[in-house]
Design an enzyme around this catalytic site. Structure first.
Site, mmCIF file in Angstrom:
data_model
loop_
_atom_site.group_PDB
_atom_site.id
_atom_site.type_symbol
_atom_site.label_atom_id
_atom_site.label_comp_id
_atom_site.label_asym_id
_atom_site.label_seq_id
_atom_site.Cartn_x
_atom_site.Cartn_y
_atom_site.Cartn_z
ATOM 1 C CG ASN A 126 -7.895 -1.092 6.048
ATOM 2 O OD1 ASN A 126 -6.811 -0.488 6.732
ATOM 3 N ND2 ASN A 126 -7.938 -0.580 5.112
ATOM 4 C CG ASP B 292 -0.445 -3.901 4.199
ATOM 5 O OD1 ASP B 292 -1.144 -3.380 3.290
ATOM 6 O OD2 ASP B 292 -0.171 -3.431 5.263
ATOM 7 C CG ASP C 21 0.408 5.159 6.043
ATOM 8 O OD1 ASP C 21 0.355 4.647 4.994
ATOM 9 O OD2 ASP C 21 -0.696 5.448 6.601
ATOM 10 C CG HIS C 22 0.394 0.532 4.467
ATOM 11 N ND1 HIS C 22 -0.590 -0.599 4.969
ATOM 12 C CD2 HIS C 22 -0.573 1.593 4.554
ATOM 13 C CE1 HIS C 22 -1.756 0.061 5.229
ATOM 14 N NE2 HIS C 22 -1.801 1.395 4.912
ATOM 15 C CD GLU D 154 -4.943 4.309 0.710
ATOM 16 O OE1 GLU D 154 -5.656 5.116 0.907
ATOM 17 O OE2 GLU D 154 -4.354 3.901 1.614
ATOM 18 C CG ASP E 195 -4.490 -2.112 3.557
ATOM 19 O OD1 ASP E 195 -4.682 -2.357 4.805
ATOM 20 O OD2 ASP E 195 -4.496 -0.686 3.850
ATOM 21 C CG ASN F 260 -1.923 1.261 1.186
ATOM 22 O OD1 ASN F 260 -1.438 2.306 0.825
ATOM 23 N ND2 ASN F 260 -3.058 0.935 1.766
#
Length: 253
Positions: free
Chosen positions: A145, A214, A243-244, A34, A143, A7
DNA sequence: ATGTCACAGTCCCTGTGA
């Protein structure tokens, strides 16, 4: 064969980091989430210069998923084919493997309508997995989530009452395993947290406040050829990181 | 809980989503 998922939190903002990572690691297939781009902005030509063919399901400001491949790309599908207009899943056949890149809805809060949407979306994902051709190697990465177990969350107490750890979400991930898929990183590293995401705020990365959300889910054919899986947490460091962090799977096919 | 980031709108700031 190396299959990765990442991501990138805006491919526009992340391009220098993504390009450097591809040059350094040279995966055969990368599943991207994303992109936050329209198809018109997607760097097809720059990726081709690195040896990748690519397929993108772009939306613009939000979402956006892609598949990059050095081993061919065909039979691309976008979405579930049910009229859901959010660009959250794309599939393709790469080097004889059917791959999907998915960006599961965040959910926001347990009492938010977006949480119900998340669970409905995960149920549709399970249907897709159940209806796959089991004679073809299959990988679903992205991802999700969802932190599948407490080992995947730096502090389950902090997350009580929040999304990402609720029982219905975890049940939805188990349904993908019931449908025949294996959580590759967890199967090969049963005791390590292997976090893949750290909030940008509060110095979360340096405090070790991460989640493993992930995942690379693979079918029995691919799993029988699995060699290694790991998270490249170094990619979370440095200038303008996502941030991933990327998740890597290696297979001896 | 929130010490951040990215995007769009109409800009040199605010709202939204993560």
């Amino acid at each position: 064969m190396i299959i990765t998922t990442w991501n990138v939190n805006s491919l526009t903002a992340r391009w220098p980091r993504v390009e450097a990572w591809l040059v350094e690691n040279s995966p055969d297939v990368m599943l991207v989430q994303e992109t936050k781009q329209t198809d018109a902005k997607f760097p097809f030509a720059a990726l081709r210069a690195l040896g990748y063919e690519s397929a993108h399901y772009g939306q613009g400001q939000w979402n956006g998923v892609a598949i990059l491949s050095k081993v061919g790309i065909s039979d691309v599908t976008r979405g579930f084919g049910d009229g859901d207009e959010e660009a959250r899943i794309i599939g393709a056949t790469c080097g004889g493997v059917r791959v999907y890149s998915c960006y599961v809805p965040n959910g926001r809060a347990l009492d938010d309508p977006h949480y119900a949407y998340k669970l409905e979306w995960l149920a549709k994902l399970a249907s897709l997995v159940r209806s796959r051709d089991t004679a073809t190697p299959f990988a679903l990465g992205g991802d999700f989530n969802v932190a599948p177990s407490d080992l995947d969350c730096y502090d389950p107490v902090v997350f009580e009452g929040s999304t990402h750890v609720s029982e219905p979400e975890r049940h939805a991930i188990r349904e993908l395993e019931v449908a025949g898929l294996t959580d590759l990183t967890r199967a090969l590293r049963p005791d390590e947290p292997c976090y893949t995401w750290w909030d940008y705020r509060n110095g979360a990365f340096h405090r070790g406040w991460g989640l493993r959300i992930d995942l690379l889910l693979v079918d029995p054919i691919l799993f029988s050829h699995a060699v290694r899986s790991y998270v490249d947490r170094d990619a979370r460091k440095g200038e303008k990181p996502s941030d991933h962090a990327p998740v890597i799977g290696e297979f001896d096919l």
